[in-house]
Design an enzyme around this catalytic site. Structure first.
Site, PDB file in Angstrom:
ATOM      1  N   GLN A  40      10.225   2.334  -5.991  1.00 11.36           N
ATOM      2  CA  GLN A  40      11.278   1.335  -6.098  1.00 11.36           C
ATOM      3  C   GLN A  40      11.498   0.704  -4.732  1.00 11.36           C
ATOM      4  O   GLN A  40      11.329   1.357  -3.703  1.00 11.36           O
ATOM      5  CB  GLN A  40      12.563   1.958  -6.627  1.00 11.36           C
ATOM      6  CG  GLN A  40      13.069   3.127  -5.814  1.00 11.36           C
ATOM      7  CD  GLN A  40      14.164   3.896  -6.533  1.00 11.36           C
ATOM      8  OE1 GLN A  40      14.680   3.464  -7.548  1.00 11.36           O
ATOM      9  NE2 GLN A  40      14.532   5.054  -5.992  1.00 11.36           N
ATOM     10  N   GLU A  49       1.206   5.441   0.147  1.00 12.80           N
ATOM     11  CA  GLU A  49       0.529   6.614   0.707  1.00 12.80           C
ATOM     12  C   GLU A  49       0.897   7.821  -0.142  1.00 12.80           C
ATOM     13  O   GLU A  49       1.896   8.497   0.101  1.00 12.80           O
ATOM     14  CB  GLU A  49       0.958   6.813   2.161  1.00 12.80           C
ATOM     15  CG  GLU A  49       0.692   5.586   3.029  1.00 12.80           C
ATOM     16  CD  GLU A  49       1.597   5.513   4.242  1.00 12.80           C
ATOM     17  OE1 GLU A  49       2.637   6.216   4.257  1.00 12.80           O
ATOM     18  OE2 GLU A  49       1.284   4.766   5.168  1.00 12.80           O
ATOM     19  N   THR A  69       0.851  -1.182   0.000  1.00 14.10           N
ATOM     20  CA  THR A  69       0.000   0.000   0.000  1.00 14.10           C
ATOM     21  C   THR A  69       0.886   1.231   0.000  1.00 14.10           C
ATOM     22  O   THR A  69       1.783   1.366   0.831  1.00 14.10           O
ATOM     23  CB  THR A  69      -0.921   0.021   1.232  1.00 14.10           C
ATOM     24  OG1 THR A  69      -1.861  -1.061   1.135  1.00 14.10           O
ATOM     25  CG2 THR A  69      -1.690   1.330   1.320  1.00 14.10           C
TER      26      THR A  69
END
Length: 203
Positions: free
Chosen positions: A163, A144, A142
């Site tokens: 990356q 942000e 996930t």
């Protein structure tokens, strides 16, 4: 050699960043798994990650504030874009996004996720605090996302968004992420996952 120099030397030996050669070796052994993996994704000391189609956007609710002791999954709305459809990140906004890649780490390697410098120069940040991937983690990541610029930024499914680099630990961890009793909240996640901080308050 002074004691401080010796300490620095020990730290260097204990925690080393994997080069592209070492990354390929770990991938070939199946200890690190990145699925799917494009050949041109492997960089000198990292692997490029690509943006998935699923996002979670924050919406206005009648809550007077965010209480971290409560389940706040209703604060976000799941949005899925079409393959050629842009997702617009407005200035000052914050959204959750995910990687196409599913990452699995062994018990002696920790990873770090960072943004692409070309996107950072446009004002796009890919994580607030969650740049750390624990040994034993398995799942999609996930992200942000936040737009720190004064202009909206259009993002597209499949583009390079971040990356991931890998660090070898001094020894395998005693309890990898996902172990019983560890309270691992996001093991096995398959798309952007809202905060589960409230679980820390449950007995």
């Amino acid at each position: 050699m002074s004691s401080s120099q010796m300490a620095e030397r020990v730290i260097y030996v204990v925690m080393s960043v994997l080069s592209d050669r070492s990354i390929k070796e770990e991938l070939a052994l199946g200890r690190i798994r990145v699925e799917p993996l494009w050949e041109d994704s492997i960089q000198p000391a990292s692997i490029d990650l690509h943006l998935d189609r699923v996002f979670r956007i924050f919406r206005v609710t009648r809550r007077p504030y965010v209480d971290v002791r409560e389940d706040v999954s209703d604060l976000t709305e799941r949005v899925v874009i079409e393959p050629e459809e842009p997702f617009i990140v407005q200035p000052g906004s914050f959204v959750l996004a995910g990687t196409i890649e599913h990452i699995t780490l062994p018990d002696d390697i920790v990873a770090r996720v960072d943004g692409k410098s070309s996107l950072g120069r446009l004002g796009l940040l890919v994580h607030a605090t969650a740049g750390y991937v624990d040994p034993g983690f398995s799942g999609k990541l996930t992200l942000e996302l936040s737009n720190q610029s004064q202009m909206p930024i259009a993002l597209y499914y499949g583009m390079k968004i971040a990356q991931i680099s890998f660090y070898r630990l001094s020894t395998p961890v005693e309890r990898p992420y996902g172990s019983p009793g560890l309270g691992s909240k996001y093991q096995g996640q398959d798309e952007p996952t809202p905060s589960r901080a409230f679980q820390d308050f449950q007995t």
